[in-house]
Design a protein around this motif. Structure first.
Motif, PDB file in Angstrom:
ATOM      1  N   GLU A  48     -32.668  93.152  57.212  1.00 45.60           N
ATOM      2  CA  GLU A  48     -33.706  92.742  58.132  1.00 45.60           C
ATOM      3  C   GLU A  48     -34.930  93.873  57.753  1.00 45.60           C
ATOM      4  O   GLU A  48     -36.135  93.596  57.708  1.00 45.60           O
ATOM      5  N   GLY A  49     -34.603  95.171  57.858  1.00 49.40           N
ATOM      6  CA  GLY A  49     -35.885  96.323  57.536  1.00 49.40           C
ATOM      7  C   GLY A  49     -36.322  96.118  56.241  1.00 49.40           C
ATOM      8  O   GLY A  49     -37.603  96.376  56.084  1.00 49.40           O
ATOM      9  N   VAL A  50     -35.478  95.735  55.315  1.00 46.73           N
ATOM     10  CA  VAL A  50     -36.173  95.882  53.935  1.00 46.73           C
ATOM     11  C   VAL A  50     -36.854  94.434  53.783  1.00 46.73           C
ATOM     12  O   VAL A  50     -38.118  94.440  53.082  1.00 46.73           O
ATOM     13  N   MET A  51     -36.514  93.366  54.283  1.00 48.68           N
ATOM     14  CA  MET A  51     -37.348  92.260  54.324  1.00 48.68           C
ATOM     15  C   MET A  51     -38.510  92.343  54.965  1.00 48.68           C
ATOM     16  O   MET A  51     -39.835  91.755  54.567  1.00 48.68           O
ATOM     17  N   SER A  52     -38.540  92.799  56.138  1.00 50.25           N
ATOM     18  CA  SER A  52     -40.006  92.972  56.880  1.00 50.25           C
ATOM     19  C   SER A  52     -40.820  93.893  56.127  1.00 50.25           C
ATOM     20  O   SER A  52     -42.134  93.596  56.092  1.00 50.25           O
ATOM     21  N   ALA A  53     -40.255  95.006  55.353  1.00 51.59           N
ATOM     22  CA  ALA A  53     -41.077  95.718  54.639  1.00 51.59           C
ATOM     23  C   ALA A  53     -41.571  95.030  53.133  1.00 51.59           C
ATOM     24  O   ALA A  53     -42.686  95.102  53.050  1.00 51.59           O
ATOM     25  N   LEU A  54     -40.797  94.058  52.848  1.00 52.08           N
ATOM     26  CA  LEU A  54     -41.262  93.101  51.630  1.00 52.08           C
ATOM     27  C   LEU A  54     -42.357  92.147  51.930  1.00 52.08           C
ATOM     28  O   LEU A  54     -43.359  92.025  51.342  1.00 52.08           O
ATOM     29  N   PHE A  55     -42.395  91.733  53.274  1.00 49.53           N
ATOM     30  CA  PHE A  55     -43.312  91.013  53.729  1.00 49.53           C
ATOM     31  C   PHE A  55     -44.593  91.576  53.981  1.00 49.53           C
ATOM     32  O   PHE A  55     -45.807  91.306  53.851  1.00 49.53           O
ATOM     33  N   ARG A  56     -44.434  92.777  54.615  1.00 50.64           N
ATOM     34  CA  ARG A  56     -45.629  93.602  54.882  1.00 50.64           C
ATOM     35  C   ARG A  56     -46.427  94.204  53.511  1.00 50.64           C
ATOM     36  O   ARG A  56     -47.560  94.222  53.481  1.00 50.64           O
ATOM     37  N   ASP A  57     -45.654  94.825  52.673  1.00 48.09           N
ATOM     38  CA  ASP A  57     -46.026  95.412  51.463  1.00 48.09           C
ATOM     39  C   ASP A  57     -46.105  94.416  50.046  1.00 48.09           C
ATOM     40  O   ASP A  57     -46.884  94.889  49.285  1.00 48.09           O
ATOM     41  N   GLY A  58     -45.378  93.445  49.970  1.00 48.40           N
ATOM     42  CA  GLY A  58     -45.347  92.770  48.938  1.00 48.40           C
ATOM     43  C   GLY A  58     -44.585  93.016  47.921  1.00 48.40           C
ATOM     44  O   GLY A  58     -44.233  92.279  46.697  1.00 48.40           O
ATOM     45  N   SER A  59     -43.829  94.263  47.947  1.00 53.27           N
ATOM     46  CA  SER A  59     -42.873  94.873  47.016  1.00 53.27           C
ATOM     47  C   SER A  59     -41.888  95.985  47.837  1.00 53.27           C
ATOM     48  O   SER A  59     -42.301  96.340  48.779  1.00 53.27           O
ATOM     49  N   VAL A  60     -40.744  95.856  47.183  1.00 51.39           N
ATOM     50  CA  VAL A  60     -39.867  97.083  47.594  1.00 51.39           C
ATOM     51  C   VAL A  60     -39.321  97.809  46.350  1.00 51.39           C
ATOM     52  O   VAL A  60     -39.011  97.345  45.388  1.00 51.39           O
ATOM     53  N   LYS A  61     -39.749  98.999  46.411  1.00 54.19           N
ATOM     54  CA  LYS A  61     -39.362  99.978  45.209  1.00 54.19           C
ATOM     55  C   LYS A  61     -38.371 101.053  45.551  1.00 54.19           C
ATOM     56  O   LYS A  61     -37.765 101.287  46.596  1.00 54.19           O
ATOM     57  N   SER A  62     -37.671 101.447  44.507  1.00 51.76           N
ATOM     58  CA  SER A  62     -36.534 102.563  44.710  1.00 51.76           C
ATOM     59  C   SER A  62     -37.486 103.914  44.776  1.00 51.76           C
ATOM     60  O   SER A  62     -38.786 103.908  44.686  1.00 51.76           O
ATOM     61  N   GLU A  63     -36.506 104.640  44.869  1.00 56.38           N
ATOM     62  CA  GLU A  63     -37.217 106.195  45.148  1.00 56.38           C
ATOM     63  C   GLU A  63     -38.152 106.680  43.941  1.00 56.38           C
ATOM     64  O   GLU A  63     -38.864 107.387  44.085  1.00 56.38           O
ATOM     65  N   ASP A  64     -37.476 105.980  42.779  1.00 50.85           N
ATOM     66  CA  ASP A  64     -38.377 106.453  41.361  1.00 50.85           C
ATOM     67  C   ASP A  64     -39.502 105.530  41.116  1.00 50.85           C
ATOM     68  O   ASP A  64     -40.045 105.694  40.066  1.00 50.85           O
ATOM     69  N   GLY A  65     -39.730 104.783  42.014  1.00 54.88           N
ATOM     70  CA  GLY A  65     -40.902 103.588  41.980  1.00 54.88           C
ATOM     71  C   GLY A  65     -40.472 102.367  41.208  1.00 54.88           C
ATOM     72  O   GLY A  65     -41.236 101.623  40.847  1.00 54.88           O
ATOM     73  N   THR A  66     -39.435 102.358  40.691  1.00 54.66           N
ATOM     74  CA  THR A  66     -38.818 100.876  40.197  1.00 54.66           C
ATOM     75  C   THR A  66     -39.087  99.796  41.132  1.00 54.66           C
ATOM     76  O   THR A  66     -38.643  99.978  42.127  1.00 54.66           O
ATOM     77  N   VAL A  67     -39.513  98.757  40.772  1.00 46.57           N
ATOM     78  CA  VAL A  67     -39.685  97.456  41.829  1.00 46.57           C
ATOM     79  C   VAL A  67     -38.477  96.875  41.673  1.00 46.57           C
ATOM     80  O   VAL A  67     -37.841  96.371  40.750  1.00 46.57           O
ATOM     81  N   LEU A  68     -37.805  96.659  43.122  1.00 46.08           N
ATOM     82  CA  LEU A  68     -36.553  96.375  43.100  1.00 46.08           C
ATOM     83  C   LEU A  68     -36.738  94.593  43.555  1.00 46.08           C
ATOM     84  O   LEU A  68     -35.995  93.780  43.279  1.00 46.08           O
ATOM     85  N   MET A  69     -37.754  94.439  44.428  1.00 41.15           N
ATOM     86  CA  MET A  69     -38.073  92.844  44.711  1.00 41.15           C
ATOM     87  C   MET A  69     -39.665  92.825  44.911  1.00 41.15           C
ATOM     88  O   MET A  69     -40.163  93.861  45.482  1.00 41.15           O
ATOM     89  N   GLU A  70     -40.154  91.684  44.692  1.00 46.48           N
ATOM     90  CA  GLU A  70     -41.674  91.460  44.741  1.00 46.48           C
ATOM     91  C   GLU A  70     -41.703  90.039  45.000  1.00 46.48           C
ATOM     92  O   GLU A  70     -40.926  88.954  44.941  1.00 46.48           O
ATOM     93  N   MET A  71     -42.859  90.032  45.932  1.00 42.61           N
ATOM     94  CA  MET A  71     -43.057  88.910  46.668  1.00 42.61           C
ATOM     95  C   MET A  71     -44.427  88.420  46.297  1.00 42.61           C
ATOM     96  O   MET A  71     -45.318  88.934  46.381  1.00 42.61           O
ATOM     97  N   ARG A  72     -44.514  87.061  46.177  1.00 39.48           N
ATOM     98  CA  ARG A  72     -46.042  86.359  45.720  1.00 39.48           C
ATOM     99  C   ARG A  72     -45.939  85.033  46.471  1.00 39.48           C
ATOM    100  O   ARG A  72     -44.987  84.459  46.606  1.00 39.48           O
ATOM    101  N   ASP A  73     -47.186  84.547  46.563  1.00 41.87           N
ATOM    102  CA  ASP A  73     -47.524  83.273  47.116  1.00 41.87           C
ATOM    103  C   ASP A  73     -46.985  82.396  45.905  1.00 41.87           C
ATOM    104  O   ASP A  73     -47.658  82.467  44.899  1.00 41.87           O
ATOM    105  N   CYS A  74     -46.310  81.370  46.100  1.00 44.17           N
ATOM    106  CA  CYS A  74     -45.756  80.453  45.108  1.00 44.17           C
ATOM    107  C   CYS A  74     -45.129  79.515  45.725  1.00 44.17           C
ATOM    108  O   CYS A  74     -44.121  79.323  46.299  1.00 44.17           O
ATOM    109  N   THR A  75     -45.399  78.104  45.217  1.00 47.95           N
ATOM    110  CA  THR A  75     -44.617  76.904  45.582  1.00 47.95           C
ATOM    111  C   THR A  75     -43.227  76.861  44.787  1.00 47.95           C
ATOM    112  O   THR A  75     -43.320  77.463  43.790  1.00 47.95           O
ATOM    113  N   PHE A  76     -42.477  76.013  45.184  1.00 47.17           N
ATOM    114  CA  PHE A  76     -41.465  75.465  44.341  1.00 47.17           C
ATOM    115  C   PHE A  76     -41.841  75.078  43.009  1.00 47.17           C
ATOM    116  O   PHE A  76     -41.276  75.456  42.151  1.00 47.17           O
TER     117      PHE A  76
END
Length: 221
Positions: free
Chosen positions: A110-138
């Motif tokens: 829940e915390g990770v997903m909330s951060a993803l919606f807020r920031d648009g991405s979730v990164k590891s400690e070394d800066g690697t993008v683990l998940m990224e969110m964008r506006d996109c239809t199916f």
């Protein structure tokens, strides 16, 4: 390589129109969070959700959590033969990096997903993008991936079996819904080349994923 899309997922933050509802405000105070940055969750926001369009299909991030835990734990994903996306009810797409390990604890998820919606991405400690969110239809996602065929899994589909559906898995995009009730919307189903039901009764999304990906693994061996 095959693609799995967890589609029309009941994953979103609290919509603006119910952000001041007492059920939402109470939960926000308890968490020490801004109402609009919390995930919409029927367990806590049921009273507020009555005002939302298609509320019966929304507010179940736990379904997405189970689905992702199943998909990302498979040999296919760990061997780099499976690409996973989440398409949300609000037409956003989450891209997931190879070898990602999703938190097993729902509260951490829940915390990770909330951060993803807020920031648009979730990164590891070394800066690697683990998940990224964008506006996109199916439809846009299908265009970007350009799969050989798009196969929907739904109780409204032609009766088959996971083994038969996975027979020609290579290059396919498999689409599994992550919502509590109902069926895919028309804008989604019109992009399917085939729609199948792999069981006589409805199965939860993570069960369908487990059965299908196991059969894909055998078919691609």
């Amino acid at each position: 390589m095959i693609t799995l899309v967890i589609a029309e997922a009941a994953l979103e933050t609290v919509p603006r129109e119910i952000a001041t509802h007492p059920a939402v405000m109470g939960r926000a105070r308890k968490l020490g969070a801004k109402p609009a940055e919390m995930l919409l969750d029927r367990s806590y926001h049921h009273a507020a959700m009555k005002k939302l369009k298609e509320s019966w299909k929304r507010g179940r991030p736990d379904i997405v959590h189970f689905a992702l835990m199943e998909a990302l734990s498979t040999p296919l994903f760990m061997e780099g033969k499976l690409k996973v996306y989440v398409h949300t009810v609000g037409d956003r797409v989450i891209s997931i990096t190879d070898n990602l390990r999703i938190p097993k604890s729902y509260f951490r998820f829940e915390g990770v997903m909330s951060a993803l919606f807020r920031d648009g991405s979730v990164k590891s400690e070394d800066g690697t993008v683990l998940m990224e969110m964008r506006d996109c239809t199916f439809e846009q996602l299908v265009g970007d991936v350009a799969p050989g065929k798009v196969i929907g899994l739904s109780t409204a589909g032609v009766q088959s079996s996971a083994q038969q559906v996975a027979r020609d898995a290579g290059g396919s995009m498999f689409v599994i819904g992550a919502f509590p009730k109902g069926h895919f919307g028309e804008k989604t189903t019109q992009l399917f080349n085939h729609t199948y039901s792999v069981h006589g009764t409805g199965l939860e999304a993570h069960v369908v994923i487990a059965r299908l990906l196991y059969e894909c693994e055998k078919a691609m061996a």
